[in-house]
Design an enzyme around this catalytic site. Structure first.
Site, PDB file in Angstrom:
ATOM      1  N   VAL A  65       0.834  -1.194   0.000  1.00 56.48           N
ATOM      2  CA  VAL A  65       0.000   0.000   0.000  1.00 56.48           C
ATOM      3  C   VAL A  65       0.875   1.252   0.000  1.00 56.48           C
ATOM      4  O   VAL A  65       1.896   1.320   0.665  1.00 56.48           O
ATOM      5  CB  VAL A  65      -0.999   0.024   1.188  1.00 56.48           C
ATOM      6  CG1 VAL A  65      -2.088  -0.991   0.991  1.00 56.48           C
ATOM      7  CG2 VAL A  65      -0.314  -0.208   2.521  1.00 56.48           C
ATOM      8  N   CYS A  66       0.454   2.203  -0.798  1.00 56.97           N
ATOM      9  CA  CYS A  66       1.065   3.530  -0.817  1.00 56.97           C
ATOM     10  C   CYS A  66      -0.093   4.517  -0.968  1.00 56.97           C
ATOM     11  O   CYS A  66      -1.234   4.152  -0.684  1.00 56.97           O
ATOM     12  CB  CYS A  66       2.109   3.657  -1.930  1.00 56.97           C
ATOM     13  SG  CYS A  66       1.501   3.435  -3.618  1.00 56.97           S
ATOM     14  N   GLY A  67       0.172   5.714  -1.402  1.00 55.46           N
ATOM     15  CA  GLY A  67      -0.907   6.692  -1.528  1.00 55.46           C
ATOM     16  C   GLY A  67      -2.006   6.249  -2.473  1.00 55.46           C
ATOM     17  O   GLY A  67      -3.186   6.264  -2.133  1.00 55.46           O
TER      18      GLY A  67
END
Length: 161
Positions: A65-67
């Site tokens: 997960v990232c932005g």
């Protein structure tokens, strides 16, 4: 299953919530990436490390997960042999596994809330790759990847003769 779970600082809170949830589902979690929400960490390094660990069979699958989830999917997919799928809905998560044998699921913490993300993770982890017609298509993708890699090596060797 042994699940790699990685994030950059933008998705630390989601990673932290998903870690407990994945454990509740009965899986072992290996944590990668940001240790807190204040320390900046670049997502490519996390994605590369997780993808390498999948290739080395240290992990069964991974969730990154990232932005937005886009960068993680692109970076993980650069590692030969890795199929990463960006999914923000349960149908896509199911198909990522059932149709594409995706070892990596990516999501964006700024795109999806934690409860829907948990649903996506649950469906992804419960789905299995059945083979069949999908295996033929996955093989085509992996064969083409090998062709590209061989071509790149040949080009590099020719340039350095």
């Amino acid at each position: 299953m042994k699940i790699g779970l990685g994030s950059d600082h933008n998705a630390f809170d989601m990673k932290d919530s998903l870690k407990e949830y994945i454990k509740e589902l009965g899986h072992e979690v290996v944590d990668y990436g940001s240790e807190d929400s204040c320390t900046e960490i670049d997502y490519p390094g996390v994605a590369f490390q997780v993808a390498n660990d999948i290739n080395e069979q240290k992990l069964d699958r991974a969730i990154l997960v990232c932005g937005t989830g886009i960068g993680m999917a692109i970076a993980a997919g650069k590692v030969p042999g890795i199929r990463a799928a960006l999914c923000h809905d349960t149908y896509s998560a199911e198909r990522a596994q059932k149709s594409n044998d995706a070892q990596v699921l990516t999501m964006g913490a700024k795109v999806i809330g934690i409860e829907p993300a948990k649903n996506v993770v649950k469906v992804y982890l419960e789905s299995e790759f059945p083979g069949g017609n999908s295996a033929r298509k996955v093989k085509q993708i992996m064969d083409k990847e090998q062709d590209f890699l061989k071509g790149a090596v040949a080009k590099h060797e020719k340039a350095h003769q």
